[in-house]
Design an enzyme around this catalytic site. Structure first.
Site, PDB file in Angstrom:
ATOM      1  N   ASN A 150     105.452  80.753 -21.536  1.00 25.06           N
ATOM      2  CA  ASN A 150     106.134  80.738 -22.839  1.00 25.06           C
ATOM      3  C   ASN A 150     106.714  82.095 -23.255  1.00 25.06           C
ATOM      4  O   ASN A 150     107.790  82.150 -23.843  1.00 25.06           O
ATOM      5  CB  ASN A 150     105.214  80.164 -23.922  1.00 25.06           C
ATOM      6  N   GLY A 226      96.722  80.834 -20.682  1.00 24.93           N
ATOM      7  CA  GLY A 226      97.315  79.531 -20.372  1.00 24.93           C
ATOM      8  C   GLY A 226      96.623  78.442 -21.164  1.00 24.93           C
ATOM      9  O   GLY A 226      96.006  78.702 -22.203  1.00 24.93           O
ATOM     10  N   THR A 228      94.033  75.345 -22.306  1.00 25.11           N
ATOM     11  CA  THR A 228      92.573  75.256 -22.401  1.00 25.11           C
ATOM     12  C   THR A 228      91.971  74.497 -21.215  1.00 25.11           C
ATOM     13  O   THR A 228      90.928  74.892 -20.684  1.00 25.11           O
ATOM     14  CB  THR A 228      92.183  74.611 -23.751  1.00 25.11           C
ATOM     15  N   ALA A 229      92.640  73.433 -20.757  1.00 30.47           N
ATOM     16  CA  ALA A 229      92.096  72.670 -19.628  1.00 30.47           C
ATOM     17  C   ALA A 229      92.063  73.548 -18.369  1.00 30.47           C
ATOM     18  O   ALA A 229      91.070  73.540 -17.618  1.00 30.47           O
ATOM     19  CB  ALA A 229      92.940  71.420 -19.387  1.00 30.47           C
ATOM     20  N   THR A 230      93.131  74.328 -18.149  1.00 36.10           N
ATOM     21  CA  THR A 230      93.151  75.217 -16.983  1.00 36.10           C
ATOM     22  C   THR A 230      92.066  76.284 -17.125  1.00 36.10           C
ATOM     23  O   THR A 230      91.361  76.616 -16.156  1.00 36.10           O
ATOM     24  CB  THR A 230      94.534  75.907 -16.827  1.00 36.10           C
ATOM     25  N   GLU A 248      92.601  83.524 -22.539  1.00 37.67           N
ATOM     26  CA  GLU A 248      93.414  83.350 -23.750  1.00 37.67           C
ATOM     27  C   GLU A 248      94.029  81.963 -23.657  1.00 37.67           C
ATOM     28  O   GLU A 248      94.896  81.730 -22.823  1.00 37.67           O
ATOM     29  CB  GLU A 248      94.520  84.415 -23.801  1.00 37.67           C
ATOM     30  N   GLU A 461      91.780  90.561 -25.776  1.00 38.73           N
ATOM     31  CA  GLU A 461      92.704  91.456 -25.095  1.00 38.73           C
ATOM     32  C   GLU A 461      93.291  92.378 -26.151  1.00 38.73           C
ATOM     33  O   GLU A 461      93.054  92.219 -27.336  1.00 38.73           O
ATOM     34  CB  GLU A 461      93.784  90.643 -24.382  1.00 38.73           C
TER      35      GLU A 461
HETATM   36  P1  NAD Z   1      98.841  76.479 -17.709  1.00 35.36           P
HETATM   37  O1  NAD Z   1      97.400  76.563 -17.982  1.00 35.36           O
HETATM   38  O2  NAD Z   1      99.390  75.228 -17.166  1.00 35.36           O
HETATM   39  O3  NAD Z   1      99.301  77.619 -16.687  1.00 35.36           O
HETATM   40  C1  NAD Z   1      99.047  78.985 -16.914  1.00 35.36           C
HETATM   41  C2  NAD Z   1      99.002  79.715 -15.592  1.00 35.36           C
HETATM   42  O4  NAD Z   1      97.867  79.251 -14.868  1.00 35.36           O
HETATM   43  C3  NAD Z   1     100.211  79.464 -14.700  1.00 35.36           C
HETATM   44  O5  NAD Z   1     100.547  80.653 -14.028  1.00 35.36           O
HETATM   45  C4  NAD Z   1      99.688  78.418 -13.733  1.00 35.36           C
HETATM   46  O6  NAD Z   1     100.370  78.397 -12.509  1.00 35.36           O
HETATM   47  C5  NAD Z   1      98.256  78.869 -13.557  1.00 35.36           C
HETATM   48  N1  NAD Z   1      97.337  77.829 -13.084  1.00 35.36           N
HETATM   49  C6  NAD Z   1      97.447  76.494 -13.208  1.00 35.36           C
HETATM   50  N2  NAD Z   1      96.399  75.877 -12.613  1.00 35.36           N
HETATM   51  C7  NAD Z   1      95.601  76.848 -12.123  1.00 35.36           C
HETATM   52  C8  NAD Z   1      94.373  76.853 -11.406  1.00 35.36           C
HETATM   53  N3  NAD Z   1      93.759  75.725 -11.063  1.00 35.36           N
HETATM   54  N4  NAD Z   1      93.826  78.035 -11.065  1.00 35.36           N
HETATM   55  C9  NAD Z   1      94.434  79.198 -11.423  1.00 35.36           C
HETATM   56  N5  NAD Z   1      95.612  79.258 -12.077  1.00 35.36           N
HETATM   57  C10 NAD Z   1      96.193  78.099 -12.433  1.00 35.36           C
HETATM   58  O7  NAD Z   1      99.554  76.894 -19.072  1.00 35.36           O
HETATM   59  P2  NAD Z   1     101.108  76.913 -19.377  1.00 35.36           P
HETATM   60  O8  NAD Z   1     101.563  75.504 -19.543  1.00 35.36           O
HETATM   61  O9  NAD Z   1     101.792  77.803 -18.407  1.00 35.36           O
HETATM   62  O10 NAD Z   1     101.127  77.668 -20.789  1.00 35.36           O
HETATM   63  C11 NAD Z   1     101.000  77.040 -22.002  1.00 35.36           C
HETATM   64  C12 NAD Z   1      99.603  77.203 -22.542  1.00 35.36           C
HETATM   65  O11 NAD Z   1      99.266  78.577 -22.642  1.00 35.36           O
HETATM   66  C13 NAD Z   1      99.433  76.649 -23.939  1.00 35.36           C
HETATM   67  O12 NAD Z   1      98.226  75.959 -24.016  1.00 35.36           O
HETATM   68  C14 NAD Z   1      99.392  77.889 -24.812  1.00 35.36           C
HETATM   69  O13 NAD Z   1      98.720  77.734 -26.038  1.00 35.36           O
HETATM   70  C15 NAD Z   1      98.691  78.838 -23.919  1.00 35.36           C
HETATM   71  N6  NAD Z   1      98.929  80.216 -24.318  1.00 35.36           N
HETATM   72  C16 NAD Z   1      97.911  80.920 -24.876  1.00 35.36           C
HETATM   73  C17 NAD Z   1      98.126  82.226 -25.300  1.00 35.36           C
HETATM   74  C18 NAD Z   1      97.010  83.032 -25.923  1.00 35.36           C
HETATM   75  O14 NAD Z   1      97.167  84.228 -26.035  1.00 35.36           O
HETATM   76  N7  NAD Z   1      95.903  82.441 -26.309  1.00 35.36           N
HETATM   77  C19 NAD Z   1      99.374  82.804 -25.137  1.00 35.36           C
HETATM   78  C20 NAD Z   1     100.397  82.048 -24.575  1.00 35.36           C
HETATM   79  C21 NAD Z   1     100.162  80.754 -24.148  1.00 35.36           C
END
Ligand code: NAD
Length: 480
Positions: A150, A226, A228-230, A248, A461
């Site tokens: 994002n 990323g 929450t499920a991941t 995060e 962070e």
């Molecule tokens: P995502 O969890 O799908 O992916 C995030 C990253 O994790 C990507 O690089 C992805 O390739 C990697 N990934 C996916 N599966 C993995 C695994 N099994 N092992 C290791 N890495 C893996 O998230 P997204 O769709 O890219 O981002 C959107 C999410 O991120 C939203 O839920 C948003 O709220 C969250 N987010 C949180 C913050 C925060 O600071 N809290 C900031 C930005 C985005």
């Protein structure tokens, strides 16, 4: 068509598999470049490079490490237009947003940690003539950094900069959905003369590259942003290996508006906190609670302003709403609007795919949507949608607003609008969130800790906390 490369041991190299993934431009819906489909073999190469660079990097004086980071910051600033264009093309966000927020903040991250490390003090405690007890902060080793799509360069640099400043070397993975600015960062690091192996960037899928980083037995620290499920999955892999972990994660942030607020300021900021970056900022306020006394007025004004938002070509200066990041994400958002209707919600405006003309005919454009009439505990109000969709709900008392605000499993950020100072402090104290913005949004001093509570994350962070995270405190006690 451009084929991106991994950045390993100071060089741009092709993935071991020699295979690539398609990279889509969200505003046209067309493939415009190819990303390395890397796997554990590339992660192993990156790890080996990071491991062999660690000793010399961790012993490099911090003044020198600082100089590299400041050089990278300066090069990001110098390449602002190019990086912003790449980020807008890759992500679908308005170019103006990339130019004014994302890329300048990425430069600021390198600048901040390049200077913060110079002032990162150790503490010493004198035990009244018996002993002196002091704490050393030693870099943890090879850090694994994984970021989302994002705010691609901004969040990538938010991890990499403190890790490098602290003396760690890094194996990093950007999101496969938005890899372009991370690739350009590797070119910038080469130009900055960053020693080989200090930063390694491996492109590819989460299930392959991300998983190989998280489960690597010799990478002792994971910094992840990323969903929450991941994050839950990553924790389940990393925790039994006793890795240091910063997560995060997602949010479902409340925006609580009291009748005594500065109405015009609240309204214009609420437009941003609802729909900036197509609502795809983890800190967006997606649940708006409005004191009943001003609910009808707010509803009318907010819907009118939402309908007036210009949707279109992200490169056009007038565009406020660009494309959402991908087709599956667009479909997910649309499915939540169907769910909202099933749950009894009324869509006051928006919520449909927009079919623009010409090169944008297949782009992933959505009208921003305002939904009302939902109970606070329905799925639409509890689950993260992460798109241009907000719900509005009236409330009568402070207690009711607080109860609804705190009702989700998330606790990332919150927004409060009131002129009553006592109430503002009382609410701030009682809201379950890592950040409380009062009469503002997205304003933050980089020295403050950043992160969420509950299912929004683990650890903090930002600020000196990030330097602490990438270092291990060692207690030394010397008897006098
Ligand atoms: P995502 O969890 O799908 O992916 C995030 C990253 O994790 C990507 O690089 C992805 O390739 C990697 N990934 C996916 N599966 C993995 C695994 N099994 N092992 C290791 N890495 C893996 O998230 P997204 O769709 O890219 O981002 C959107 C999410 O991120 C939203 O839920 C948003 O709220 C969250 N987010 C949180 C913050 C925060 O600071 N809290 C900031 C930005 C985005």
């Amino acid at each position: 068509m451009q084929h991106l490369k991994n950045y390993i041991n100071g060089e741009l190299i092709v993935p071991v598999s020699a295979s690539y993934l398609d990279n889509y431009c969200p505003s046209t819906g067309k493939v415009y470049s190819h990303i390395p489909d890397s796997d554990e073999r590339d992660v192993e190469l990156a790890y080996a490079a990071a491991k062999s660079a660690f000793e010399s990097w961790s012993l490099t004086p911090k003044e020198k490490r600082s100089q590299y980071l400041l050089r990278i910051a300066a090069l990001i600033e110098k390449n602002l237009d190019r990086l912003a264009l790449a980020e807008s093309t890759d992500n679908g966000k308005p170019l103006k947003l990339a130019k004014t927020i994302d890329i300048p903040r990425a430069a600021a991250n390198f600048h901040f940690y390049g200077t913060a490390i110079l002032h990162h003090a150790s503490t010493a405690h004198s035990m009244e003539g018996t002993a002196i007890n002091y704490t050393l902060h030693q870099p943890v080793g090879v850090a694994g950094c994984i970021s989302p799509w994002n705010l691609p360069l901004y969040l990538f640099s938010w991890k990499i900069a403190p890790a490098l400043a602290a003396g760690c070397t890094v194996v990093a993975k950007p999101s496969e959905i938005t890899p372009m600015t991370a690739f350009l960062l590797s070119e910038i690091c080469i130009e900055a003369g960053l020693p080989a192996g200090v930063l390694n960037i491996v492109h590819g899928l989460g299930a392959k590259v991300g998983n190989a980083i998280v489960s690597h037995k010799d990478i002792p620290l994971i910094s992840f942003t990323g969903g929450t499920a991941t994050g839950k999955h990553i924790a389940s892999v990393a925790a039994p290996m006793f890795k240091k972990l910063s997560l995060e994660l997602g949010g479902k942030n409340p925006n609580i508006i009291f009748a005594d607020c500065d109405y015009e300021k609240m309204l214009s900021t609420t437009m941003l906190s609802s729909f900036a970056n197509q609502g795809q900022i983890c800190l967006c306020g997606s649940r708006i609670f409005v004191e009943r006394k001003i609910y009808d007025k707010f509803r009318t004004d907010f819907v009118k302003k939402t309908k007036a938002l210009v949707i279109g070509d992200p490169l056009n200066e007038k565009t406020k709403i660009g494309a959402v990041v991908s087709k599956p994400h667009m479909e997910k958002i649309l499915s939540y609007l169907e769910l909202a209707k099933k749950e009894g919600g009324a869509i006051l405006c928006g919520g449909k795919q927009v079919h623009l003309s010409g090169e944008f005919a297949d782009g992933y454009f959505l009208e921003p949507a305002v939904v009302e009439g939902l109970s606070f505990d329905c799925r639409t109000n509890q689950e993260e949608i992460f798109g241009p969709v907000v719900t509005i709900t009236p409330f009568d008392t402070e207690e009711e607003a607080l109860m609804m605000a705190n009702s989700t499993m998330y606790g990332l950020a919150s927004i409060l609008w009131t002129q009553d100072l006592t109430r503002a402090h009382r609410m701030a104290n009682n809201i379950h969130a890592g950040i409380v913005w009062i009469n503002c949004w997205l304003l933050r001093d980089l020295r403050t800790p950043f992160g969420g509570v509950k299912a929004s994350g683990v650890g903090r962070e930002g600020g000196f906390e990030a330097l602490d995270f990438f270092t291990e405190p060692k207690n030394v006690c010397i008897k006098l």
